[in-house]
Design a protein around this motif. Structure first.
Motif, PDB file in Angstrom:
ATOM      1  N   MET A   1       0.844  -1.185   0.000  1.00 10.59           N
ATOM      2  CA  MET A   1       0.000   0.000   0.000  1.00 10.59           C
ATOM      3  C   MET A   1       0.884   1.241   0.000  1.00 10.59           C
ATOM      4  SD  MET A   1      -3.067   0.850   2.586  1.00 10.59           S
ATOM      5  CE  MET A   1      -3.580   2.490   2.825  1.00 10.59           C
ATOM      6  N   ALA A   2       0.513   2.228  -0.778  1.00 12.41           N
ATOM      7  CA  ALA A   2       1.285   3.464  -0.906  1.00 12.41           C
ATOM      8  C   ALA A   2       1.149   4.326   0.342  1.00 12.41           C
ATOM      9  CB  ALA A   2       0.809   4.245  -2.118  1.00 12.41           C
ATOM     10  N   ASN A   3       2.152   5.130   0.594  1.00 16.59           N
ATOM     11  CA  ASN A   3       2.150   6.069   1.703  1.00 16.59           C
ATOM     12  C   ASN A   3       1.582   7.424   1.300  1.00 16.59           C
ATOM     13  OD1 ASN A   3       3.213   4.474   3.793  1.00 16.59           O
ATOM     14  ND2 ASN A   3       5.269   4.694   2.970  1.00 16.59           N
ATOM     15  N   TYR A   4       0.752   7.459   0.298  1.00 20.39           N
ATOM     16  CA  TYR A   4       0.122   8.712  -0.123  1.00 20.39           C
ATOM     17  C   TYR A   4      -1.216   8.421  -0.786  1.00 20.39           C
ATOM     18  CZ  TYR A   4       1.698   7.480  -4.800  1.00 20.39           C
ATOM     19  OH  TYR A   4       1.903   6.834  -5.992  1.00 20.39           O
ATOM     20  N   SER A   5      -2.031   9.464  -0.876  1.00 21.30           N
ATOM     21  CA  SER A   5      -3.317   9.420  -1.575  1.00 21.30           C
ATOM     22  C   SER A   5      -3.408  10.665  -2.436  1.00 21.30           C
ATOM     23  CB  SER A   5      -4.485   9.433  -0.590  1.00 21.30           C
ATOM     24  OG  SER A   5      -4.419   8.356   0.300  1.00 21.30           O
ATOM     25  N   LYS A   6      -4.064  10.553  -3.570  1.00 20.72           N
ATOM     26  CA  LYS A   6      -4.237  11.701  -4.453  1.00 20.72           C
ATOM     27  C   LYS A   6      -5.631  11.657  -5.066  1.00 20.72           C
ATOM     28  CE  LYS A   6      -2.796  13.802  -8.745  1.00 20.72           C
ATOM     29  NZ  LYS A   6      -2.037  13.670  -9.965  1.00 20.72           N
ATOM     30  N   VAL A   7      -6.286  12.806  -5.114  1.00 20.32           N
ATOM     31  CA  VAL A   7      -7.562  12.955  -5.806  1.00 20.32           C
ATOM     32  C   VAL A   7      -7.542  14.276  -6.551  1.00 20.32           C
ATOM     33  CG1 VAL A   7      -8.895  11.590  -4.148  1.00 20.32           C
ATOM     34  CG2 VAL A   7      -8.748  14.059  -3.868  1.00 20.32           C
ATOM     35  N   SER A   8      -8.385  14.392  -7.540  1.00 18.92           N
ATOM     36  CA  SER A   8      -8.618  15.661  -8.225  1.00 18.92           C
ATOM     37  C   SER A   8     -10.050  16.063  -7.942  1.00 18.92           C
ATOM     38  CB  SER A   8      -8.391  15.519  -9.729  1.00 18.92           C
ATOM     39  OG  SER A   8      -7.033  15.249  -9.990  1.00 18.92           O
ATOM     40  N   VAL A   9     -10.269  17.350  -7.750  1.00 19.62           N
ATOM     41  CA  VAL A   9     -11.620  17.811  -7.458  1.00 19.62           C
ATOM     42  C   VAL A   9     -12.132  18.671  -8.605  1.00 19.62           C
ATOM     43  CG1 VAL A   9     -11.377  17.686  -4.960  1.00 19.62           C
ATOM     44  CG2 VAL A   9     -10.775  19.778  -6.130  1.00 19.62           C
ATOM     45  N   ALA A  10     -13.426  18.564  -8.831  1.00 20.42           N
ATOM     46  CA  ALA A  10     -14.093  19.365  -9.855  1.00 20.42           C
ATOM     47  C   ALA A  10     -14.525  20.690  -9.227  1.00 20.42           C
ATOM     48  CB  ALA A  10     -15.293  18.605 -10.405  1.00 20.42           C
ATOM     49  N   ASN A  11     -15.259  21.444  -9.955  1.00 20.22           N
ATOM     50  CA  ASN A  11     -15.752  22.730  -9.481  1.00 20.22           C
ATOM     51  C   ASN A  11     -17.130  22.568  -8.831  1.00 20.22           C
ATOM     52  OD1 ASN A  11     -15.105  25.371  -9.081  1.00 20.22           O
ATOM     53  ND2 ASN A  11     -15.791  26.081 -11.077  1.00 20.22           N
ATOM     54  N   ASP A  12     -17.315  21.474  -8.082  1.00 22.24           N
ATOM     55  CA  ASP A  12     -18.579  21.210  -7.400  1.00 22.24           C
ATOM     56  C   ASP A  12     -18.766  22.202  -6.252  1.00 22.24           C
ATOM     57  OD1 ASP A  12     -19.098  19.012  -9.056  1.00 22.24           O
ATOM     58  OD2 ASP A  12     -18.020  17.638  -7.718  1.00 22.24           O
ATOM     59  N   PRO A  13     -20.005  22.381  -5.790  1.00 20.35           N
ATOM     60  CA  PRO A  13     -20.211  23.305  -4.673  1.00 20.35           C
ATOM     61  C   PRO A  13     -19.407  22.921  -3.422  1.00 20.35           C
ATOM     62  CG  PRO A  13     -22.295  22.778  -5.704  1.00 20.35           C
ATOM     63  CD  PRO A  13     -21.265  21.887  -6.334  1.00 20.35           C
ATOM     64  N   ARG A  14     -19.300  21.616  -3.135  1.00 20.65           N
ATOM     65  CA  ARG A  14     -18.545  21.169  -1.955  1.00 20.65           C
ATOM     66  C   ARG A  14     -18.035  19.754  -2.198  1.00 20.65           C
ATOM     67  NH1 ARG A  14     -17.821  22.206   3.549  1.00 20.65           N
ATOM     68  NH2 ARG A  14     -17.795  20.386   4.878  1.00 20.65           N
ATOM     69  N   THR A  15     -16.755  19.556  -1.938  1.00 15.75           N
ATOM     70  CA  THR A  15     -16.156  18.232  -2.010  1.00 15.75           C
ATOM     71  C   THR A  15     -15.462  17.959  -0.688  1.00 15.75           C
ATOM     72  OG1 THR A  15     -15.764  18.506  -4.384  1.00 15.75           O
ATOM     73  CG2 THR A  15     -14.549  16.745  -3.270  1.00 15.75           C
ATOM     74  N   GLU A  16     -15.914  16.930   0.036  1.00 15.65           N
ATOM     75  CA  GLU A  16     -15.281  16.526   1.287  1.00 15.65           C
ATOM     76  C   GLU A  16     -14.268  15.439   0.981  1.00 15.65           C
ATOM     77  OE1 GLU A  16     -18.297  15.574   4.155  1.00 15.65           O
ATOM     78  OE2 GLU A  16     -18.992  17.646   4.235  1.00 15.65           O
ATOM     79  N   LEU A  17     -13.070  15.578   1.525  1.00 18.37           N
ATOM     80  CA  LEU A  17     -11.968  14.698   1.161  1.00 18.37           C
ATOM     81  C   LEU A  17     -11.651  13.621   2.196  1.00 18.37           C
ATOM     82  CD1 LEU A  17      -9.678  17.444  -0.357  1.00 18.37           C
ATOM     83  CD2 LEU A  17     -11.153  15.837  -1.564  1.00 18.37           C
ATOM     84  N   HIS A  18     -12.388  13.568   3.291  1.00 14.15           N
ATOM     85  CA  HIS A  18     -12.118  12.592   4.352  1.00 14.15           C
ATOM     86  C   HIS A  18     -12.044  11.170   3.807  1.00 14.15           C
ATOM     87  CE1 HIS A  18     -13.236   9.851   7.661  1.00 14.15           C
ATOM     88  NE2 HIS A  18     -12.399  10.614   8.346  1.00 14.15           N
ATOM     89  N   ASP A  19     -13.095  10.714   3.164  1.00 15.06           N
ATOM     90  CA  ASP A  19     -13.121   9.343   2.643  1.00 15.06           C
ATOM     91  C   ASP A  19     -12.235   9.178   1.420  1.00 15.06           C
ATOM     92  OD1 ASP A  19     -14.836   8.532   4.654  1.00 15.06           O
ATOM     93  OD2 ASP A  19     -16.641   8.887   3.464  1.00 15.06           O
ATOM     94  N   GLN A  20     -12.249  10.168   0.539  1.00 17.04           N
ATOM     95  CA  GLN A  20     -11.489  10.061  -0.709  1.00 17.04           C
ATOM     96  C   GLN A  20      -9.992   9.938  -0.469  1.00 17.04           C
ATOM     97  OE1 GLN A  20     -12.525  12.855  -3.822  1.00 17.04           O
ATOM     98  NE2 GLN A  20     -14.552  13.115  -2.930  1.00 17.04           N
ATOM     99  N   LEU A  21      -9.469  10.597   0.570  1.00 13.26           N
ATOM    100  CA  LEU A  21      -8.034  10.554   0.854  1.00 13.26           C
ATOM    101  C   LEU A  21      -7.678   9.622   2.016  1.00 13.26           C
ATOM    102  CD1 LEU A  21      -7.060  14.317   0.480  1.00 13.26           C
ATOM    103  CD2 LEU A  21      -6.474  12.441  -1.064  1.00 13.26           C
ATOM    104  N   GLY A  22      -8.675   9.082   2.710  1.00 16.91           N
ATOM    105  CA  GLY A  22      -8.398   8.255   3.868  1.00 16.91           C
ATOM    106  C   GLY A  22      -7.805   9.056   5.019  1.00 16.91           C
ATOM    107  N   LEU A  23      -8.313  10.250   5.241  1.00 17.49           N
ATOM    108  CA  LEU A  23      -7.778  11.129   6.286  1.00 17.49           C
ATOM    109  C   LEU A  23      -8.061  10.554   7.675  1.00 17.49           C
ATOM    110  CD1 LEU A  23      -8.910  14.561   4.802  1.00 17.49           C
ATOM    111  CD2 LEU A  23      -6.656  13.476   4.634  1.00 17.49           C
ATOM    112  N   THR A  24      -7.101  10.689   8.574  1.00 18.84           N
ATOM    113  CA  THR A  24      -7.266  10.166   9.929  1.00 18.84           C
ATOM    114  C   THR A  24      -7.109  11.227  11.010  1.00 18.84           C
ATOM    115  OG1 THR A  24      -4.923   9.581  10.142  1.00 18.84           O
ATOM    116  CG2 THR A  24      -6.399   7.898   9.214  1.00 18.84           C
ATOM    117  N   GLY A  25      -6.691  12.420  10.666  1.00 15.55           N
ATOM    118  CA  GLY A  25      -6.485  13.451  11.674  1.00 15.55           C
ATOM    119  C   GLY A  25      -7.087  14.793  11.325  1.00 15.55           C
ATOM    120  N   ALA A  26      -7.759  14.879  10.172  1.00 16.00           N
ATOM    121  CA  ALA A  26      -8.334  16.153   9.737  1.00 16.00           C
ATOM    122  C   ALA A  26      -9.463  15.882   8.756  1.00 16.00           C
ATOM    123  CB  ALA A  26      -7.271  17.020   9.055  1.00 16.00           C
ATOM    124  N   GLU A  27     -10.315  16.854   8.592  1.00 17.60           N
ATOM    125  CA  GLU A  27     -11.301  16.859   7.511  1.00 17.60           C
ATOM    126  C   GLU A  27     -10.950  18.041   6.636  1.00 17.60           C
ATOM    127  OE1 GLU A  27     -13.076  15.922   5.099  1.00 17.60           O
ATOM    128  OE2 GLU A  27     -14.874  15.284   6.137  1.00 17.60           O
TER     129      GLU A  27
END
Length: 118
Positions: A1-27
């Protein structure tokens, strides 16, 4: 498993990255308000402070009744209890990142937390 995560976001009104990046200490969210629009509610938090980074455009935040003018490049921290609402300028949209973390949880930062690899 990689030690990083990457996503690209569109121009949506709101994109939450918690699940998409696997965040454990921040939203983190990326937010876009069109000209004249606002977040439709006032809110505060129980334990989390928020850091807002204005990416583009201009607008304002109302925090505890105080108006804070915002433009690209501005960064604002709001304590958990601060009652906040965000507005885009009537003539310009605003885009911002919001980083939400538990207030008082930072034990070490930058060089204090870094391990220099040889």
């Amino acid at each position: 498993m990689a030690n990083y995560s990457k996503v690209s976001v569109a121009n949506d009104p709101r994109t939450e990255l918690h699940d998409q990046l696997g965040l454990t200490g921040a939203e983190i969210s990326i937010n876009h308000l069109p000209a004249g629009a606002s977040v439709p509610f006032v809110h505060s938090h129980k334990a989390n402070e928020e850091i807002y980074i204005i990416l583009s455009g201009k607008g304002k935040a109302v925090v505890d009744g105080d108006t804070v003018e915002l433009a690209a490049g501005d960064i604002v921290r709001i304590s958990p209890a601060g009652k906040r609402q965000f507005f885009a300028d009537d003539g310009a949209e605003i885009s911002y990142a919001c980083i939400q973390v538990k207030a008082g949880s930072l034990d070490a930062y930058t060089i204090d937390d870094a391990v220099i690899e040889k």
